[in-house]
Design a protein around this motif. Structure first.
Motif, PDB file in Angstrom:
ATOM      1  N   ASN A  22       7.796   4.782  -3.881  1.00 40.28           N
ATOM      2  CA  ASN A  22       7.097   3.696  -3.198  1.00 40.28           C
ATOM      3  C   ASN A  22       5.620   3.981  -2.994  1.00 40.28           C
ATOM      4  OD1 ASN A  22       9.249   1.739  -2.562  1.00 40.28           O
ATOM      5  ND2 ASN A  22      10.153   3.550  -1.626  1.00 40.28           N
ATOM      6  N   GLY A  23       5.117   5.021  -3.614  1.00 37.38           N
ATOM      7  CA  GLY A  23       3.693   5.335  -3.529  1.00 37.38           C
ATOM      8  C   GLY A  23       3.245   5.716  -2.128  1.00 37.38           C
ATOM      9  N   TYR A  24       4.153   6.287  -1.341  1.00 32.50           N
ATOM     10  CA  TYR A  24       3.852   6.678   0.048  1.00 32.50           C
ATOM     11  C   TYR A  24       3.271   5.504   0.849  1.00 32.50           C
ATOM     12  CZ  TYR A  24       4.779  11.456  -1.330  1.00 32.50           C
ATOM     13  OH  TYR A  24       5.393  12.598  -1.782  1.00 32.50           O
ATOM     14  N   LYS A  25       3.815   4.314   0.590  1.00 34.96           N
ATOM     15  CA  LYS A  25       3.358   3.112   1.296  1.00 34.96           C
ATOM     16  C   LYS A  25       4.331   2.763   2.411  1.00 34.96           C
ATOM     17  CE  LYS A  25       0.858   1.268  -2.582  1.00 34.96           C
ATOM     18  NZ  LYS A  25       0.775   0.244  -3.582  1.00 34.96           N
ATOM     19  N   ARG A  26       3.803   2.059   3.387  1.00 36.19           N
ATOM     20  CA  ARG A  26       4.592   1.675   4.560  1.00 36.19           C
ATOM     21  C   ARG A  26       5.827   0.859   4.209  1.00 36.19           C
ATOM     22  NH1 ARG A  26       0.916   0.718   9.553  1.00 36.19           N
ATOM     23  NH2 ARG A  26       2.825  -0.208  10.250  1.00 36.19           N
ATOM     24  N   ASN A  27       5.728   0.050   3.162  1.00 33.84           N
ATOM     25  CA  ASN A  27       6.857  -0.827   2.830  1.00 33.84           C
ATOM     26  C   ASN A  27       8.052  -0.051   2.277  1.00 33.84           C
ATOM     27  OD1 ASN A  27       5.859  -0.246   0.323  1.00 33.84           O
ATOM     28  ND2 ASN A  27       5.546  -2.367  -0.306  1.00 33.84           N
ATOM     29  N   GLY A  28       7.921   1.254   2.093  1.00 34.22           N
ATOM     30  CA  GLY A  28       9.039   2.085   1.653  1.00 34.22           C
ATOM     31  C   GLY A  28       9.782   2.753   2.792  1.00 34.22           C
ATOM     32  N   LEU A  29       9.481   2.352   4.028  1.00 37.26           N
ATOM     33  CA  LEU A  29      10.081   3.005   5.198  1.00 37.26           C
ATOM     34  C   LEU A  29      11.595   2.898   5.212  1.00 37.26           C
ATOM     35  CD1 LEU A  29       9.757   4.466   7.895  1.00 37.26           C
ATOM     36  CD2 LEU A  29       9.457   2.232   8.972  1.00 37.26           C
ATOM     37  N   ILE A  30      12.128   1.718   5.041  1.00 35.83           N
ATOM     38  CA  ILE A  30      13.581   1.545   5.120  1.00 35.83           C
ATOM     39  C   ILE A  30      14.277   2.325   4.011  1.00 35.83           C
ATOM     40  CG2 ILE A  30      15.475  -0.131   4.916  1.00 35.83           C
ATOM     41  CD1 ILE A  30      13.661  -2.130   6.374  1.00 35.83           C
ATOM     42  N   GLU A  31      13.766   2.237   2.796  1.00 37.78           N
ATOM     43  CA  GLU A  31      14.381   2.971   1.685  1.00 37.78           C
ATOM     44  C   GLU A  31      14.341   4.480   1.933  1.00 37.78           C
ATOM     45  OE1 GLU A  31      13.783   3.909  -3.028  1.00 37.78           O
ATOM     46  OE2 GLU A  31      12.808   2.146  -2.213  1.00 37.78           O
ATOM     47  N   THR A  32      13.234   4.966   2.459  1.00 37.28           N
ATOM     48  CA  THR A  32      13.100   6.399   2.712  1.00 37.28           C
ATOM     49  C   THR A  32      14.046   6.845   3.823  1.00 37.28           C
ATOM     50  OG1 THR A  32      10.795   6.328   2.009  1.00 37.28           O
ATOM     51  CG2 THR A  32      11.483   8.237   3.290  1.00 37.28           C
ATOM     52  N   LEU A  33      14.134   6.080   4.892  1.00 35.60           N
ATOM     53  CA  LEU A  33      15.055   6.436   5.975  1.00 35.60           C
ATOM     54  C   LEU A  33      16.500   6.370   5.502  1.00 35.60           C
ATOM     55  CD1 LEU A  33      13.303   4.670   8.966  1.00 35.60           C
ATOM     56  CD2 LEU A  33      13.417   7.132   8.509  1.00 35.60           C
ATOM     57  N   HIS A  34      16.780   5.438   4.617  1.00 32.62           N
ATOM     58  CA  HIS A  34      18.126   5.367   4.028  1.00 32.62           C
ATOM     59  C   HIS A  34      18.403   6.632   3.208  1.00 32.62           C
ATOM     60  CE1 HIS A  34      21.764   3.601   2.466  1.00 32.62           C
ATOM     61  NE2 HIS A  34      21.360   3.857   1.232  1.00 32.62           N
ATOM     62  N   ALA A  35      17.396   7.114   2.485  1.00 31.06           N
ATOM     63  CA  ALA A  35      17.550   8.352   1.703  1.00 31.06           C
ATOM     64  C   ALA A  35      17.811   9.543   2.619  1.00 31.06           C
ATOM     65  CB  ALA A  35      16.310   8.596   0.855  1.00 31.06           C
TER      66      ALA A  35
END
Length: 73
Positions: free
Chosen positions: A27-40
């Protein structure tokens, strides 16, 4: 001129962290990747601990309160 932000140090050297880092990279270390990252994080470790939550929030430049709100929703 804005200084580039260094990625924070991982809270542990656990190899499962690579999955979390990969999610943030996708997600390019962007804020919009928060949910996906927390899911990971949850998928890798079975839960989201405080250290991981702080690490993800810092790496994605999201306020800790926002990350906490997403986790507890």
């Amino acid at each position: 001129m804005a200084r580039p932000l260094k990625k924070p140090a991982a809270p542990s050297s656990d190899k499962r962290r690579r999955i979390v880092d990969a999610a943030m990279r996708r997600n390019g270390y962007k804020r919009n990747g928060l949910i996906e990252t927390l899911h990971a994080v949850q998928k890798s470790f079975g839960y989201v601990d405080d250290a991981s939550l702080r690490y993800v929030a810092a790496a994605l430049r999201v306020p800790l309160s926002t990350a906490y709100g997403v986790v507890t929703f």
